[in-house]
Motif scaffolding. Structure first.
Motif, PDB file in Angstrom:
ATOM      1  N   PRO A  63      11.353  67.692  40.721  1.00 45.97           N
ATOM      2  CA  PRO A  63      11.338  66.480  39.893  1.00 45.97           C
ATOM      3  C   PRO A  63       9.914  66.142  39.434  1.00 45.97           C
ATOM      4  O   PRO A  63       8.943  66.402  40.137  1.00 45.97           O
ATOM      5  CB  PRO A  63      11.887  65.402  40.828  1.00 45.97           C
ATOM      6  CG  PRO A  63      12.671  66.146  41.852  1.00 45.97           C
ATOM      7  CD  PRO A  63      11.966  67.457  42.025  1.00 45.97           C
ATOM      8  N   VAL A  64       9.829  65.568  38.236  1.00 43.15           N
ATOM      9  CA  VAL A  64       8.540  65.281  37.603  1.00 43.15           C
ATOM     10  C   VAL A  64       8.462  63.794  37.271  1.00 43.15           C
ATOM     11  O   VAL A  64       9.453  63.201  36.832  1.00 43.15           O
ATOM     12  CB  VAL A  64       8.394  66.114  36.309  1.00 43.15           C
ATOM     13  CG1 VAL A  64       7.102  65.805  35.582  1.00 43.15           C
ATOM     14  CG2 VAL A  64       8.491  67.591  36.597  1.00 43.15           C
ATOM     15  N   PRO A  65       7.286  63.178  37.440  1.00 44.91           N
ATOM     16  CA  PRO A  65       7.117  61.797  36.984  1.00 44.91           C
ATOM     17  C   PRO A  65       7.293  61.707  35.464  1.00 44.91           C
ATOM     18  O   PRO A  65       6.832  62.585  34.729  1.00 44.91           O
ATOM     19  CB  PRO A  65       5.674  61.468  37.382  1.00 44.91           C
ATOM     20  CG  PRO A  65       5.328  62.447  38.450  1.00 44.91           C
ATOM     21  CD  PRO A  65       6.092  63.691  38.125  1.00 44.91           C
ATOM     22  N   VAL A  66       7.978  60.677  35.014  1.00 45.22           N
ATOM     23  CA  VAL A  66       8.247  60.495  33.591  1.00 45.22           C
ATOM     24  C   VAL A  66       7.785  59.109  33.171  1.00 45.22           C
ATOM     25  O   VAL A  66       8.143  58.107  33.796  1.00 45.22           O
ATOM     26  CB  VAL A  66       9.753  60.644  33.280  1.00 45.22           C
ATOM     27  CG1 VAL A  66      10.026  60.428  31.804  1.00 45.22           C
ATOM     28  CG2 VAL A  66      10.254  62.002  33.719  1.00 45.22           C
ATOM     29  N   TYR A  67       7.002  59.070  32.122  1.00 42.95           N
ATOM     30  CA  TYR A  67       6.583  57.819  31.510  1.00 42.95           C
ATOM     31  C   TYR A  67       7.414  57.670  30.245  1.00 42.95           C
ATOM     32  O   TYR A  67       7.486  58.601  29.434  1.00 42.95           O
ATOM     33  CB  TYR A  67       5.087  57.854  31.193  1.00 42.95           C
ATOM     34  CG  TYR A  67       4.235  57.770  32.442  1.00 42.95           C
ATOM     35  CD1 TYR A  67       3.575  56.588  32.759  1.00 42.95           C
ATOM     36  CD2 TYR A  67       4.117  58.846  33.319  1.00 42.95           C
ATOM     37  CE1 TYR A  67       2.813  56.495  33.915  1.00 42.95           C
ATOM     38  CE2 TYR A  67       3.359  58.754  34.469  1.00 42.95           C
ATOM     39  CZ  TYR A  67       2.709  57.576  34.763  1.00 42.95           C
ATOM     40  OH  TYR A  67       1.963  57.477  35.906  1.00 42.95           O
ATOM     41  N   PHE A  68       8.050  56.498  30.059  1.00 38.05           N
ATOM     42  CA  PHE A  68       8.965  56.361  28.927  1.00 38.05           C
ATOM     43  C   PHE A  68       8.996  54.939  28.389  1.00 38.05           C
ATOM     44  O   PHE A  68       8.667  53.979  29.081  1.00 38.05           O
ATOM     45  CB  PHE A  68      10.373  56.807  29.320  1.00 38.05           C
ATOM     46  CG  PHE A  68      11.041  55.930  30.338  1.00 38.05           C
ATOM     47  CD1 PHE A  68      11.913  54.926  29.969  1.00 38.05           C
ATOM     48  CD2 PHE A  68      10.799  56.120  31.696  1.00 38.05           C
ATOM     49  CE1 PHE A  68      12.524  54.119  30.911  1.00 38.05           C
ATOM     50  CE2 PHE A  68      11.408  55.325  32.652  1.00 38.05           C
ATOM     51  CZ  PHE A  68      12.277  54.327  32.257  1.00 38.05           C
ATOM     52  N   ARG A 125       4.500  68.355  30.879  1.00 34.85           N
ATOM     53  CA  ARG A 125       5.504  69.409  31.004  1.00 34.85           C
ATOM     54  C   ARG A 125       6.579  69.357  29.928  1.00 34.85           C
ATOM     55  O   ARG A 125       7.147  70.379  29.585  1.00 34.85           O
ATOM     56  CB  ARG A 125       6.170  69.309  32.375  1.00 34.85           C
ATOM     57  CG  ARG A 125       5.236  69.428  33.566  1.00 34.85           C
ATOM     58  CD  ARG A 125       4.837  70.838  33.881  1.00 34.85           C
ATOM     59  NE  ARG A 125       5.964  71.743  33.921  1.00 34.85           N
ATOM     60  CZ  ARG A 125       6.776  71.916  34.961  1.00 34.85           C
ATOM     61  NH1 ARG A 125       6.583  71.258  36.069  1.00 34.85           N
ATOM     62  NH2 ARG A 125       7.785  72.763  34.896  1.00 34.85           N
ATOM     63  N   ALA A 126       6.893  68.144  29.426  1.00 35.09           N
ATOM     64  CA  ALA A 126       7.953  68.034  28.429  1.00 35.09           C
ATOM     65  C   ALA A 126       7.820  66.706  27.695  1.00 35.09           C
ATOM     66  O   ALA A 126       7.176  65.770  28.174  1.00 35.09           O
ATOM     67  CB  ALA A 126       9.331  68.129  29.086  1.00 35.09           C
ATOM     68  N   TRP A 138       5.099  64.075  32.865  1.00 39.30           N
ATOM     69  CA  TRP A 138       3.684  64.304  33.155  1.00 39.30           C
ATOM     70  C   TRP A 138       3.467  64.398  34.661  1.00 39.30           C
ATOM     71  O   TRP A 138       3.931  63.554  35.417  1.00 39.30           O
ATOM     72  CB  TRP A 138       2.867  63.155  32.552  1.00 39.30           C
ATOM     73  CG  TRP A 138       1.411  63.172  32.843  1.00 39.30           C
ATOM     74  CD1 TRP A 138       0.581  64.257  32.904  1.00 39.30           C
ATOM     75  CD2 TRP A 138       0.588  62.036  33.096  1.00 39.30           C
ATOM     76  NE1 TRP A 138      -0.702  63.871  33.176  1.00 39.30           N
ATOM     77  CE2 TRP A 138      -0.732  62.501  33.298  1.00 39.30           C
ATOM     78  CE3 TRP A 138       0.830  60.678  33.175  1.00 39.30           C
ATOM     79  CZ2 TRP A 138      -1.798  61.653  33.571  1.00 39.30           C
ATOM     80  CZ3 TRP A 138      -0.231  59.840  33.438  1.00 39.30           C
ATOM     81  CH2 TRP A 138      -1.528  60.323  33.626  1.00 39.30           C
ATOM     82  N   GLU A 139       2.714  65.387  35.099  1.00 36.08           N
ATOM     83  CA  GLU A 139       2.431  65.581  36.517  1.00 36.08           C
ATOM     84  C   GLU A 139       1.354  64.644  37.049  1.00 36.08           C
ATOM     85  O   GLU A 139       0.929  64.782  38.196  1.00 36.08           O
ATOM     86  CB  GLU A 139       2.024  67.038  36.769  1.00 36.08           C
ATOM     87  CG  GLU A 139       3.133  68.016  36.488  1.00 36.08           C
ATOM     88  CD  GLU A 139       2.698  69.460  36.598  1.00 36.08           C
ATOM     89  OE1 GLU A 139       1.491  69.753  36.431  1.00 36.08           O
ATOM     90  OE2 GLU A 139       3.567  70.305  36.846  1.00 36.08           O
ATOM     91  N   GLU A 140       0.918  63.709  36.254  1.00 33.52           N
ATOM     92  CA  GLU A 140      -0.076  62.691  36.621  1.00 33.52           C
ATOM     93  C   GLU A 140      -1.410  63.306  37.048  1.00 33.52           C
ATOM     94  O   GLU A 140      -2.070  62.813  37.954  1.00 33.52           O
ATOM     95  CB  GLU A 140       0.471  61.760  37.709  1.00 33.52           C
ATOM     96  CG  GLU A 140       1.669  60.982  37.229  1.00 33.52           C
ATOM     97  CD  GLU A 140       2.264  60.063  38.277  1.00 33.52           C
ATOM     98  OE1 GLU A 140       2.494  58.893  37.956  1.00 33.52           O
ATOM     99  OE2 GLU A 140       2.492  60.518  39.422  1.00 33.52           O
TER     100      GLU A 140
END
Length: 165
Positions: A63-68, A125-126, A138-140
């Motif tokens: 799982p990856v951190p997501v900013y939205f 990443r995406a 984003w992997e921060e």
């Protein structure tokens, strides 16, 4: 004072303070929390999501951190996603970015992506948009400088998405 009493006091203090000290966030955790707070102050939300597995990956990605930025109202648009690949190919968007699924960004969104994706570090990443929200996976890594790039990309994509501006 007897030496046994001193040892008992030291052990008791250690048993009390040790777990308390272990609960304190380490510098990496503090940095991530600071980035998330800055993003929240800019109106950007945060979550953890799974990336789809790519053809060249043996195992499902972590799982990856997501900013939205969530939509202000429900959308009927199809969601699109661009995932950074581990290889450059002519079929990919800008060489390194592969579309997931059949949906594609509109021409205004593709213009924003063309202008900004080349400047983003590999820790991005995406990117996705469309019906659900505008998101950056984003992997921060990279600190506040990369956070500013993420925020700029999110706000530019939101402005170029129909019915989201």
């Amino acid at each position: 004072m007897n030496i046994g009493l001193i040892i008992i006091v030291i052990v008791a203090i250690s048993l009390i303070l040790g777990p308390i000290m272990m609960l304190r966030p380490n510098p990496v955790q503090k940095n991530k929390e600071n980035l998330r707070s800055l993003a929240r102050a800019a109106g950007v939300h945060f979550s953890i999501r799974n990336l789809p597995q790519q053809a060249d990956e043996q195992e499902k990605p972590a799982p990856v951190p997501v900013y939205f930025i969530p939509p202000e109202k429900p959308q009927l648009l199809a969601s699109w996603m661009l995932v950074r690949t581990n290889y450059e190919h002519d079929v990919n968007f800008l060489g390194w970015w592969a579309w997931r699924g059949d949906a594609r960004a509109n021409s205004a969104e593709q213009q924003v992506l063309s202008e900004q994706l080349g400047n983003l570090p590999e820790s991005i990443r995406a990117v996705s948009g469309g019906g659900d929200d505008v998101s950056v996976y984003w992997e921060e890594k990279g600190g506040e400088e990369v956070l500013q790039q993420v925020l700029l990309l999110l706000k530019s994509l939101k402005a170029s998405t129909p019915n989201q501006a």
